[in-house]
Design a protein around this motif. Structure first.
Motif, PDB file in Angstrom:
ATOM      1  N   ASN A   1     -37.015 -11.825 -40.213  1.00 17.95           N
ATOM      2  CA  ASN A   1     -37.621 -13.021 -39.768  1.00 17.95           C
ATOM      3  C   ASN A   1     -39.184 -13.267 -39.895  1.00 17.95           C
ATOM      4  O   ASN A   1     -40.261 -13.341 -39.055  1.00 17.95           O
ATOM      5  CB  ASN A   1     -37.411 -13.252 -38.120  1.00 17.95           C
ATOM      6  CG  ASN A   1     -36.059 -13.998 -38.173  1.00 17.95           C
ATOM      7  OD1 ASN A   1     -35.585 -14.669 -38.950  1.00 17.95           O
ATOM      8  ND2 ASN A   1     -35.583 -13.726 -36.916  1.00 17.95           N
ATOM      9  N   LYS A   2     -39.738 -12.628 -41.228  1.00 20.45           N
ATOM     10  CA  LYS A   2     -40.986 -12.445 -41.480  1.00 20.45           C
ATOM     11  C   LYS A   2     -41.420 -13.478 -42.736  1.00 20.45           C
ATOM     12  O   LYS A   2     -40.514 -13.009 -43.544  1.00 20.45           O
ATOM     13  CB  LYS A   2     -41.921 -11.411 -41.332  1.00 20.45           C
ATOM     14  CG  LYS A   2     -41.621 -10.312 -42.322  1.00 20.45           C
ATOM     15  CD  LYS A   2     -42.217  -9.001 -42.286  1.00 20.45           C
ATOM     16  CE  LYS A   2     -41.951  -8.083 -43.151  1.00 20.45           C
ATOM     17  NZ  LYS A   2     -42.830  -6.911 -43.272  1.00 20.45           N
ATOM     18  N   TRP A   3     -42.506 -14.136 -42.816  1.00 21.21           N
ATOM     19  CA  TRP A   3     -42.748 -14.733 -44.122  1.00 21.21           C
ATOM     20  C   TRP A   3     -44.294 -14.459 -44.445  1.00 21.21           C
ATOM     21  O   TRP A   3     -45.203 -14.287 -43.524  1.00 21.21           O
ATOM     22  CB  TRP A   3     -42.476 -16.055 -44.033  1.00 21.21           C
ATOM     23  CG  TRP A   3     -41.154 -16.659 -44.024  1.00 21.21           C
ATOM     24  CD1 TRP A   3     -39.938 -17.021 -45.145  1.00 21.21           C
ATOM     25  CD2 TRP A   3     -40.161 -16.546 -43.002  1.00 21.21           C
ATOM     26  NE1 TRP A   3     -39.013 -17.097 -44.760  1.00 21.21           N
ATOM     27  CE2 TRP A   3     -38.838 -16.670 -43.335  1.00 21.21           C
ATOM     28  CE3 TRP A   3     -40.369 -16.224 -41.617  1.00 21.21           C
ATOM     29  CZ2 TRP A   3     -37.806 -16.903 -42.393  1.00 21.21           C
ATOM     30  CZ3 TRP A   3     -39.429 -16.352 -40.464  1.00 21.21           C
ATOM     31  CH2 TRP A   3     -38.177 -16.854 -41.204  1.00 21.21           C
ATOM     32  N   LEU A   4     -44.550 -14.416 -45.738  1.00 22.87           N
ATOM     33  CA  LEU A   4     -45.956 -14.214 -46.163  1.00 22.87           C
ATOM     34  C   LEU A   4     -46.354 -15.486 -47.194  1.00 22.87           C
ATOM     35  O   LEU A   4     -45.699 -15.506 -48.286  1.00 22.87           O
ATOM     36  CB  LEU A   4     -46.081 -12.937 -46.613  1.00 22.87           C
ATOM     37  CG  LEU A   4     -47.559 -12.644 -47.505  1.00 22.87           C
ATOM     38  CD1 LEU A   4     -48.632 -12.412 -46.465  1.00 22.87           C
ATOM     39  CD2 LEU A   4     -47.415 -11.198 -48.271  1.00 22.87           C
ATOM     40  N   ARG A   5     -47.648 -16.026 -47.034  1.00 26.66           N
ATOM     41  CA  ARG A   5     -48.213 -16.847 -48.087  1.00 26.66           C
ATOM     42  C   ARG A   5     -49.488 -16.326 -48.369  1.00 26.66           C
ATOM     43  O   ARG A   5     -50.151 -16.334 -47.387  1.00 26.66           O
ATOM     44  CB  ARG A   5     -48.168 -18.249 -47.474  1.00 26.66           C
ATOM     45  CG  ARG A   5     -48.733 -19.395 -48.445  1.00 26.66           C
ATOM     46  CD  ARG A   5     -48.497 -20.632 -48.198  1.00 26.66           C
ATOM     47  NE  ARG A   5     -49.239 -20.981 -46.690  1.00 26.66           N
ATOM     48  CZ  ARG A   5     -50.615 -21.279 -46.860  1.00 26.66           C
ATOM     49  NH1 ARG A   5     -51.435 -21.146 -48.150  1.00 26.66           N
ATOM     50  NH2 ARG A   5     -51.451 -21.562 -45.834  1.00 26.66           N
ATOM     51  N   ILE A   6     -49.720 -15.952 -49.530  1.00 27.97           N
ATOM     52  CA  ILE A   6     -51.211 -15.634 -50.069  1.00 27.97           C
ATOM     53  C   ILE A   6     -51.573 -17.000 -50.582  1.00 27.97           C
ATOM     54  O   ILE A   6     -50.958 -17.256 -51.932  1.00 27.97           O
ATOM     55  CB  ILE A   6     -50.860 -14.406 -50.832  1.00 27.97           C
ATOM     56  CG1 ILE A   6     -50.187 -13.164 -50.277  1.00 27.97           C
ATOM     57  CG2 ILE A   6     -52.558 -14.056 -51.414  1.00 27.97           C
ATOM     58  CD1 ILE A   6     -49.908 -12.132 -51.103  1.00 27.97           C
ATOM     59  N   HIS A   7     -52.763 -17.461 -50.203  1.00 28.01           N
ATOM     60  CA  HIS A   7     -53.677 -18.636 -50.875  1.00 28.01           C
ATOM     61  C   HIS A   7     -54.895 -17.854 -51.716  1.00 28.01           C
ATOM     62  O   HIS A   7     -55.083 -16.804 -51.639  1.00 28.01           O
ATOM     63  CB  HIS A   7     -53.933 -19.532 -49.777  1.00 28.01           C
ATOM     64  CG  HIS A   7     -54.936 -18.796 -48.664  1.00 28.01           C
ATOM     65  ND1 HIS A   7     -56.277 -19.137 -48.875  1.00 28.01           N
ATOM     66  CD2 HIS A   7     -54.595 -18.293 -47.521  1.00 28.01           C
ATOM     67  CE1 HIS A   7     -56.880 -18.820 -47.780  1.00 28.01           C
ATOM     68  NE2 HIS A   7     -55.879 -18.209 -46.930  1.00 28.01           N
ATOM     69  N   ASP A   8     -55.561 -18.892 -52.158  1.00 27.99           N
ATOM     70  CA  ASP A   8     -56.613 -18.470 -53.001  1.00 27.99           C
ATOM     71  C   ASP A   8     -57.772 -19.219 -52.287  1.00 27.99           C
ATOM     72  O   ASP A   8     -58.794 -19.603 -53.499  1.00 27.99           O
ATOM     73  CB  ASP A   8     -56.305 -18.878 -54.458  1.00 27.99           C
ATOM     74  CG  ASP A   8     -56.215 -20.567 -54.713  1.00 27.99           C
ATOM     75  OD1 ASP A   8     -56.056 -21.296 -53.776  1.00 27.99           O
ATOM     76  OD2 ASP A   8     -56.010 -20.918 -55.865  1.00 27.99           O
ATOM     77  N   ASN A   9     -57.676 -19.567 -51.317  1.00 31.27           N
ATOM     78  CA  ASN A   9     -59.270 -20.273 -50.599  1.00 31.27           C
ATOM     79  C   ASN A   9     -59.788 -19.329 -49.541  1.00 31.27           C
ATOM     80  O   ASN A   9     -59.037 -18.160 -49.173  1.00 31.27           O
ATOM     81  CB  ASN A   9     -58.712 -21.549 -49.815  1.00 31.27           C
ATOM     82  CG  ASN A   9     -58.254 -22.569 -50.887  1.00 31.27           C
ATOM     83  OD1 ASN A   9     -58.917 -23.326 -51.507  1.00 31.27           O
ATOM     84  ND2 ASN A   9     -56.975 -22.701 -51.132  1.00 31.27           N
ATOM     85  N   GLN A  10     -60.723 -19.930 -48.888  1.00 33.72           N
ATOM     86  CA  GLN A  10     -60.942 -19.232 -47.631  1.00 33.72           C
ATOM     87  C   GLN A  10     -60.373 -19.716 -46.477  1.00 33.72           C
ATOM     88  O   GLN A  10     -59.639 -20.648 -46.563  1.00 33.72           O
ATOM     89  CB  GLN A  10     -62.616 -19.639 -47.285  1.00 33.72           C
ATOM     90  CG  GLN A  10     -63.329 -18.612 -46.402  1.00 33.72           C
ATOM     91  CD  GLN A  10     -63.264 -19.296 -44.861  1.00 33.72           C
ATOM     92  OE1 GLN A  10     -63.061 -20.372 -44.837  1.00 33.72           O
ATOM     93  NE2 GLN A  10     -63.684 -18.733 -43.844  1.00 33.72           N
ATOM     94  N   GLU A  11     -60.214 -18.877 -45.310  1.00 32.26           N
ATOM     95  CA  GLU A  11     -59.153 -19.175 -44.353  1.00 32.26           C
ATOM     96  C   GLU A  11     -59.192 -20.648 -43.678  1.00 32.26           C
ATOM     97  O   GLU A  11     -58.215 -21.469 -43.417  1.00 32.26           O
ATOM     98  CB  GLU A  11     -59.178 -18.159 -43.280  1.00 32.26           C
ATOM     99  CG  GLU A  11     -60.403 -18.291 -42.564  1.00 32.26           C
ATOM    100  CD  GLU A  11     -60.762 -16.969 -41.806  1.00 32.26           C
ATOM    101  OE1 GLU A  11     -60.837 -17.004 -40.537  1.00 32.26           O
ATOM    102  OE2 GLU A  11     -61.069 -15.726 -42.481  1.00 32.26           O
ATOM    103  N   TRP A  12     -60.582 -21.129 -43.705  1.00 33.46           N
ATOM    104  CA  TRP A  12     -60.720 -22.304 -42.726  1.00 33.46           C
ATOM    105  C   TRP A  12     -60.201 -23.490 -43.444  1.00 33.46           C
ATOM    106  O   TRP A  12     -59.264 -24.525 -43.027  1.00 33.46           O
ATOM    107  CB  TRP A  12     -62.121 -22.606 -42.388  1.00 33.46           C
ATOM    108  CG  TRP A  12     -62.631 -21.323 -41.368  1.00 33.46           C
ATOM    109  CD1 TRP A  12     -61.946 -20.615 -40.343  1.00 33.46           C
ATOM    110  CD2 TRP A  12     -63.923 -20.923 -41.344  1.00 33.46           C
ATOM    111  NE1 TRP A  12     -62.720 -19.592 -39.773  1.00 33.46           N
ATOM    112  CE2 TRP A  12     -64.024 -19.831 -40.375  1.00 33.46           C
ATOM    113  CE3 TRP A  12     -65.128 -21.287 -41.943  1.00 33.46           C
ATOM    114  CZ2 TRP A  12     -65.025 -19.158 -40.141  1.00 33.46           C
ATOM    115  CZ3 TRP A  12     -66.267 -20.408 -41.581  1.00 33.46           C
ATOM    116  CH2 TRP A  12     -66.187 -19.157 -40.790  1.00 33.46           C
TER     117      TRP A  12
END
Length: 586
Positions: free
Chosen positions: A304-315
């Motif tokens: 029950n864990k998922w990971l999404r890696i994005h290419d922006n700053q967090e906000w």
């Protein structure tokens, strides 16, 4: 925790300015309940509400030790029982309209009009969530503003306080008994500690870029002392009325140099105890949170864990409509029991940077690094200053004066074909110092175009001339320049239980100074990467005595490394110094 509390250092809280401006338009203490009608605006600059909202202001919540904290609750009007999302941090429950935060968001390119102003800084916006059938709880933790008690920073006390808040919320007549946490940065790191306490009614968490170890991620990354950003965080420790005590992590960082003490152990999240569903969001570029977020992902139980890696700053990523919709799907599934197919969501969705305008997000995988990734050793060649797949026959060291303005040695690699680098790089080096008994080694991995120019990427919407000025030598979370790592060589001792071939981990429980002529082997953890190389493009690996990254945010400088004498990097022969790269086969 009792022993940790005995070791804590305290100073006086900062003064809370209760003028309805400094800490937000709705920050003045005024308990009561009111209905905010659809279209309501806290100020004309901000987005109007999308539905009728019940606003419960300055609600007292008594904790297990008798201390009372105060919280604001926003919930949809009506009789339907709803789940609730908590935004836990010391940043002020009404600070969504505070000038220091609206100016910060404005600086990076998030205008006031995109938010309601009822949100907590870095937290869920009631305008969105109430409209989708959720309550939002914005607490002031103990000691903050009008909440009672002393102020604590990162660790078990905060976690247990939020545990009590979660259980209190679950009992409210308007709540369906399901509680979640969400938010970025401090609102993310607090979730690791809270979830590890396993509150019975905590149904899900959504940490968006948050470190989980105050010593390794905030105070002494790589064993190198830097308390400047901790000082910046502590400015938020304000109290109304007679001052209270506030824990001073800055001073603790100066007094306690090693990680193996109860104080720092209390500030390491117990990721292995997190059993509730978790939707984790990370990036490669956050110079405060990236290592800790990925460490959390690796350390949590697999279910029950998922990971999404994005290419922006967090906000900007957190408040994007498409990402709020994704988060809504996750919460609807676990807090409302809606059969919406979330369980089919890929366990990992990762991003790739090509630093040339390419936008590659949402690449599906079962693991991170994805299957098909192989780790390849690229050996440092001191003669040609290149990275090679074969070890040079003889040791030809790279030498630089650590006190000179140019205190580094570079090594290049040219790609012959399209190459995807995704995973955890690391450096293994054989080093020696002439003229000192210690070394601060900093390493960088940059992408160069086919003409040799360093490629970089802004990760915020604002790319104006002023943003260039702010990020040339600092503001490192706002412009991504590549992977990096650091290590004080005397703190090199590896933790054999936690280290892997891909990611070294350190005990930080001893100091092993160097003797004249001594050559030692070190491994340096580097930030994970997702990078595309095209034919003819290059990698530049730099070993340096200088901090090329700079401060995390504008206005907060980084503490400089401490170096004296000549640094000698042995390359070749019996000294197989190398950069290990995660190469995904096409």
């Amino acid at each position: 925790m009792d022993k940790a509390k005995e070791m804590m250092l305290f100073n006086q809280s900062f003064k809370y300015i209760d003028d309805g401006v400094e800490h937000g338009i709705l920050s003045k203490f005024n308990p009561g309940t009111m209905e905010l009608k659809k279209g309501y605006q806290v100020d004309q600059r901000f987005m109007p509400l999308l539905c009728d909202v019940i606003f419960e202001r300055d609600v007292p919540v008594k904790l297990r030790d008798g201390v009372t904290i105060y919280t604001d609750v926003f919930r949809p009007s009506g009789e339907e029982k709803v789940p609730v999302i908590i935004s836990w941090s010391p940043y002020g429950k009404a600070a969504g309209t505070a000038p220091r935060y609206t100016n910060l968001f404005g600086m990076i390119g998030i205008p006031d009009s995109e938010l309601s102003g009822l949100h907590k800084f870095e937290g869920s916006d009631p305008a969105y969530w109430c409209n989708h059938g959720y309550a939002v709880c914005n607490p002031d933790p103990r000691g903050i503003a009008h909440s009672e008690g002393d102020i604590y920073m990162i660790g078990t006390q905060e976690a247990r306080d939020c545990y009590d808040l979660i259980e209190w919320l679950a009992e409210q007549e308007w709540c369906n008994g399901k509680v979640a946490t969400s938010g970025t940065s401090y609102l993310a790191l607090s979730q690791w500690f809270i979830a590890a306490e396993q509150p019975p009614h905590l149904a899900a968490i959504n940490p968006v870029e948050g470190f989980g170890d105050a010593y390794r991620d905030l105070i002494r990354r790589g064993g190198i002392l830097d308390v400047n950003f901790a000082s910046r965080l502590q400015v938020n420790h304000v109290h109304a009325g007679k001052p209270v005590r506030r824990e001073d992590v800055h001073d603790e960082g100066l007094k306690y140099p090693f990680a193996n003490c109860e104080l720092w152990e209390d500030k390491i999240a117990k990721f292995e105890n997190i059993t509730c569903p978790a939707y984790v969001v990370a990036s490669y570029s956050n110079t405060l949170h990236t290592p800790g977020t990925f460490r959390a992902w690796r350390s949590m139980p697999k279910e029950n864990k998922w990971l999404r890696i994005h290419d922006n700053q967090e906000w900007p990523d957190f408040y994007k409509e498409e990402q709020q919709e994704d988060r809504l799907k996750f919460f609807d599934h676990f807090l409302k029991g809606i059969d919406n197919g979330w369980e089919k969501t890929p366990v990992v969705r990762y991003a790739l940077h090509d630093f040339e305008g390419g936008h590659y997000e949402g690449i599906e995988a079962e693991t991170f690094p994805p299957k098909g990734t192989e780790y390849k050793k690229m050996y440092l060649d001191g003669a040609t200053r290149t990275l090679s797949t074969t070890l040079a026959k003889a040791d030809i060291p790279a030498i630089y004066d650590s006190e000179a303005s140019l205190a580094q040695a570079s090594f290049l690699y040219k790609a012959e074909e399209k190459t995807e680098l995704v995973g955890y790089p690391k450096a293994k080096l054989y080093v020696e110092v002439d003229g000192s008994d210690d070394m601060d080694i900093l390493v960088y991995l940059y992408k160069l175009d086919k003409f040799g120019n360093h490629l970089q990427q802004f990760v915020v919407p604002n790319m104006t001339a002023r943003m260039h000025d702010l990020t040339d030598r600092g503001g490192s979370v706002l412009r991504y320049k590549g992977s990096n790592g650091r290590l004080r060589v005397s703190m090199r001792h590896l933790d054999e239980e936690k280290s892997t071939d891909e990611v070294p981990a350190y005990t930080f429980d001893r100091e092993e100074k160097l003797h004249k002529g001594e050559i030692v082997e070190i491994e340096i953890e580097m930030f994970p990467i997702g990078m595309l190389l095209y034919p003819g493009e290059q990698l530049r690996f730099i070993v340096s005595a200088k901090d090329e990254v700079g401060g995390i945010m504008p206005g907060t400088p980084a503490a400089p490394p401490v170096n004296f004498g000549k640094h000698i990097i042995h390359c070749g022969g019996q000294y197989d110094s190398y950069l290990q790269l995660p190469v995904r086969l096409q």
